[in-house]
Design a protein around this motif. Structure first.
Motif, PDB file in Angstrom:
ATOM      1  N   ALA A 265     -67.183 -39.561 -33.058  1.00 32.60           N
ATOM      2  CA  ALA A 265     -66.018 -41.164 -32.534  1.00 32.60           C
ATOM      3  C   ALA A 265     -64.377 -40.135 -33.635  1.00 32.60           C
TER       4      ALA A 265
ATOM      5  N   LYS B 235     -62.958 -37.098 -32.901  1.00 36.19           N
ATOM      6  CA  LYS B 235     -62.888 -36.596 -31.121  1.00 36.19           C
ATOM      7  C   LYS B 235     -61.673 -37.244 -31.169  1.00 36.19           C
TER       8      LYS B 235
ATOM      9  N   LEU C 145     -57.553 -34.917 -30.218  1.00 36.85           N
ATOM     10  CA  LEU C 145     -56.399 -35.553 -28.972  1.00 36.85           C
ATOM     11  C   LEU C 145     -55.293 -35.168 -29.715  1.00 36.85           C
TER      12      LEU C 145
ATOM     13  N   GLN D 247     -54.646 -31.843 -30.840  1.00 40.87           N
ATOM     14  CA  GLN D 247     -54.655 -31.477 -30.550  1.00 40.87           C
ATOM     15  C   GLN D 247     -53.069 -29.465 -30.701  1.00 40.87           C
TER      16      GLN D 247
ATOM     17  N   LYS E 234     -48.034 -32.231 -27.757  1.00 43.13           N
ATOM     18  CA  LYS E 234     -48.730 -32.406 -26.940  1.00 43.13           C
ATOM     19  C   LYS E 234     -50.058 -32.833 -27.123  1.00 43.13           C
ATOM     20  N   ILE E 235     -50.585 -33.391 -25.652  1.00 41.29           N
ATOM     21  CA  ILE E 235     -52.078 -34.279 -26.364  1.00 41.29           C
ATOM     22  C   ILE E 235     -52.601 -33.044 -25.325  1.00 41.29           C
ATOM     23  N   ALA E 236     -53.877 -32.455 -26.039  1.00 46.68           N
ATOM     24  CA  ALA E 236     -54.710 -31.540 -25.329  1.00 46.68           C
ATOM     25  C   ALA E 236     -55.226 -31.452 -23.819  1.00 46.68           C
TER      26      ALA E 236
ATOM     27  N   LEU F  45     -58.524 -37.097 -22.673  1.00 45.80           N
ATOM     28  CA  LEU F  45     -58.667 -37.859 -24.150  1.00 45.80           C
ATOM     29  C   LEU F  45     -57.947 -38.664 -23.857  1.00 45.80           C
ATOM     30  N   GLN F  46     -56.282 -38.208 -23.043  1.00 47.69           N
ATOM     31  CA  GLN F  46     -55.012 -39.354 -23.072  1.00 47.69           C
ATOM     32  C   GLN F  46     -55.468 -40.582 -22.914  1.00 47.69           C
TER      33      GLN F  46
ATOM     34  N   VAL G 152     -57.885 -41.853 -23.010  1.00 45.91           N
ATOM     35  CA  VAL G 152     -58.897 -42.598 -24.091  1.00 45.91           C
ATOM     36  C   VAL G 152     -58.247 -43.437 -25.456  1.00 45.91           C
ATOM     37  N   LEU G 153     -56.850 -42.667 -25.527  1.00 45.83           N
ATOM     38  CA  LEU G 153     -56.113 -42.920 -26.452  1.00 45.83           C
ATOM     39  C   LEU G 153     -54.604 -44.202 -25.989  1.00 45.83           C
TER      40      LEU G 153
ATOM     41  N   LEU H 174     -64.024 -45.960 -30.065  1.00 47.72           N
ATOM     42  CA  LEU H 174     -63.926 -44.944 -29.894  1.00 47.72           C
ATOM     43  C   LEU H 174     -65.475 -44.806 -29.878  1.00 47.72           C
ATOM     44  N   ARG H 175     -66.040 -44.865 -29.790  1.00 49.54           N
ATOM     45  CA  ARG H 175     -67.254 -45.014 -29.819  1.00 49.54           C
ATOM     46  C   ARG H 175     -68.048 -45.434 -28.572  1.00 49.54           C
TER      47      ARG H 175
ATOM     48  N   LEU I  60     -66.901 -42.792 -26.272  1.00 47.71           N
ATOM     49  CA  LEU I  60     -67.547 -41.645 -26.402  1.00 47.71           C
ATOM     50  C   LEU I  60     -68.251 -41.908 -24.999  1.00 47.71           C
TER      51      LEU I  60
ATOM     52  N   ASP J  62     -67.892 -41.274 -21.440  1.00 49.76           N
ATOM     53  CA  ASP J  62     -67.742 -39.610 -20.882  1.00 49.76           C
ATOM     54  C   ASP J  62     -69.002 -39.106 -21.391  1.00 49.76           C
TER      55      ASP J  62
END
Lengths: 264, 205
Positions: free
Chosen positions: A48, A51, A55, A57, B122-124, B128-129, B131-132, B178-179, B182, B185
């Motif tokens: 977790a 992951k 974010l 990166q 920047k957020i890749a 994932l953004q 998720v954030l 977060l888990r 996942l 996802d």
């Protein structure tokens, strides 16, 4: 060790996030060695975190890898410290030294176990302290509410109208605190039975012989110990509570009157 | 996602083996797979891209110097890298030189500098953004203070005025969320695969 409680304490998360002191870290490491369930839990936490951190990166500059390789040219991995070689066991002359060493070892072992015990005691106390802290916060909150009520009750100009139970339930009892100076009134539910789900209590003021709606209210554990502010109405002769269909009625159902009290 | 993690684990085992043999190929693999994430973590802490690259270089030097010291029984390899990167970055931020280079901003302002920095970085991945975004700010703030700012739990207690016990439970809750993400996802991936397969089958008919 209670594995569930250990996991629930959040210490593995702190371990993975590197937020622990060296002593705490070694403790966690020792526990992981002993309990395979913790290994899986820790892995999940670490996935977790990986992951989450990915974010953020960001791409290195084009020439970065070259610079990095250059800077690593002269670096070699540190060798692992060689385990200390065991000294030859003492002969006769060293006998007393060996004796001293044994005593020192015993003392160290005792200190170690004593310390572990103290750590455990500390953890228990810390948990207990947290629980007490929560209790204390709650009590303070309740206390504040009660003090507010006391102030409301002590307000000058108050009059108390006690509404007694009707024949339907003679033990039913509620009061109105009525203050013509501040133009406020409060309902104090002392004892009203919890009604069926489709029913609700409705408060009425009788003004000039005509019932005026003062709204519906519920009876819960909380309402039994708190004052509720209700609309202020002038020149009230009596207050009454009836049991009405949920949502209330336009006119009171007189045969469902639960309590009544006159202002006179 | 499980598959994905299995791949990550295989990669980690490969790197760990290379590290234990002091094989420089380890560094190339680490670079390919982790440089961007580690740079992101560092940048989140130090703010500037230039300084972040400096710190990333130091991080790689530390990883290489300590190549023989990684023990898989103590945690995953990525966690080890990330914590080296994080600690090197925090040391940098706390060093006299760093403070001097940012004379105009007092150390108390580090939090706000960081907030600005986070907007720049920047957020890749848009997924994932999400998720954030799905994580309650109060949990994110906690992770930020603890992980990226290197605040001790006592310092967080003072900064946010919440009790230590709450900090610990919130940290756990944050990771739990977060888990959960996942797991979602994983489901989404499965759905994508099913939809793709169905489409293929339909085309075939």
């Amino acid at each position: 060790m209670d594995i569930k409680a250990y996991i629930a304490s959040g210490i593995l998360e702190q371990y993975a996030f590197d937020l622990l002191s060296p002593t705490e870290r070694s403790e966690v490491e020792a526990n992981i060695q002993k309990h395979p369930e913790l290994v899986e839990e820790l892995r999940q936490i670490e996935y977790a975190i990986e992951k989450y951190l990915s974010l953020y990166q960001d791409t290195p500059s084009p020439d970065f890898q070259q610079r990095l390789n250059d800077s690593l040219e002269s670096v070699v991995p540190d060798p692992l410290p060689t385990p200390p070689t065991t000294p030859p066991t003492g002969g006769g002359a060293n006998g007393w030294l060996t004796g001293l060493a044994i005593i020192a070892l015993a003392a160290a072992a005792w200190l170690f176990f004593d310390n572990q015990q103290k750590d455990r005691n500390y953890q228990e106390l810390a948990t207990e302290y947290q629980n007490l802290q929560l209790d204390c916060d709650e009590t303070t909150e309740t206390n504040r509410g009660l003090l507010n009520q006391l102030q409301t009750i002590r307000q000058s100009g108050n009059s108390l109208i006690q509404m007694r139970g009707t024949d339907k339930d003679t033990t039913a009892f509620a009061s109105i605190i009525y203050n013509a100076e501040t133009k406020k009134s409060y309902l104090d539910i002392v004892n009203l039975a919890t009604p069926d789900a489709d029913k609700q209590y409705q408060l009425w003021a009788i003004v000039g012989g005509i019932p005026v709606d003062m709204g519906v209210f519920d009876v819960t554990v909380d309402t039994n110990s708190t004052l509720q502010e209700v609309p202020f109405i002038e020149n009230v002769q009596a207050f009454a509570v009836t049991l009405e269909p949920r949502g209330g009625s336009e006119v009171p159902t007189l045969e469902e009157m639960v309590v009544i009290g006159t202002t006179g | 996602m499980t598959n994905n993690f299995e791949k990550r684990d295989q990669l980690e085992q490969q790197i760990a083996l290379l590290l234990s043999r002091s094989d420089r190929a380890a560094i190339d693999l680490i670079y390919q797979n982790y440089a961007e994430t580690l740079l992101g973590v560092i940048k989140r802490i130090v703010g500037s891209h230039e300084i972040a690259e400096e710190v990333l270089q130091d991080t790689f030097i530390k990883i290489w110097k300590n190549a023989l010291k990684y023990e898989s029984g103590k945690g995953r390899l990525f966690t080890w890298f990330a914590n080296i990167a994080r600690n090197t970055a925090i040391d940098k931020v706390r060093s006299a030189g760093f403070r001097k280079s940012r004379e105009t901003t007092s150390t108390e302002n580090l939090v706000s500098i960081d907030v600005l920095g986070s907007e720049e970085s920047k957020i890749a991945d848009a997924g994932l953004q999400k998720v954030l975004d799905s994580i309650d700010p109060k949990y994110r703030q906690l992770i930020d203070l603890a992980y990226f700012q290197g605040y001790s739990q006592r310092e967080i207690e003072k900064e946010l005025g919440i009790p230590l016990g709450t900090i610990k439970t919130r940290l756990r809750k944050a990771i739990d969320l977060l888990r959960e993400q996942l797991k979602d996802d994983h489901l989404k991936q499965l759905l994508t695969i099913i939809v793709t397969l169905t489409n293929l089958l339909n085309d075939w008919h």
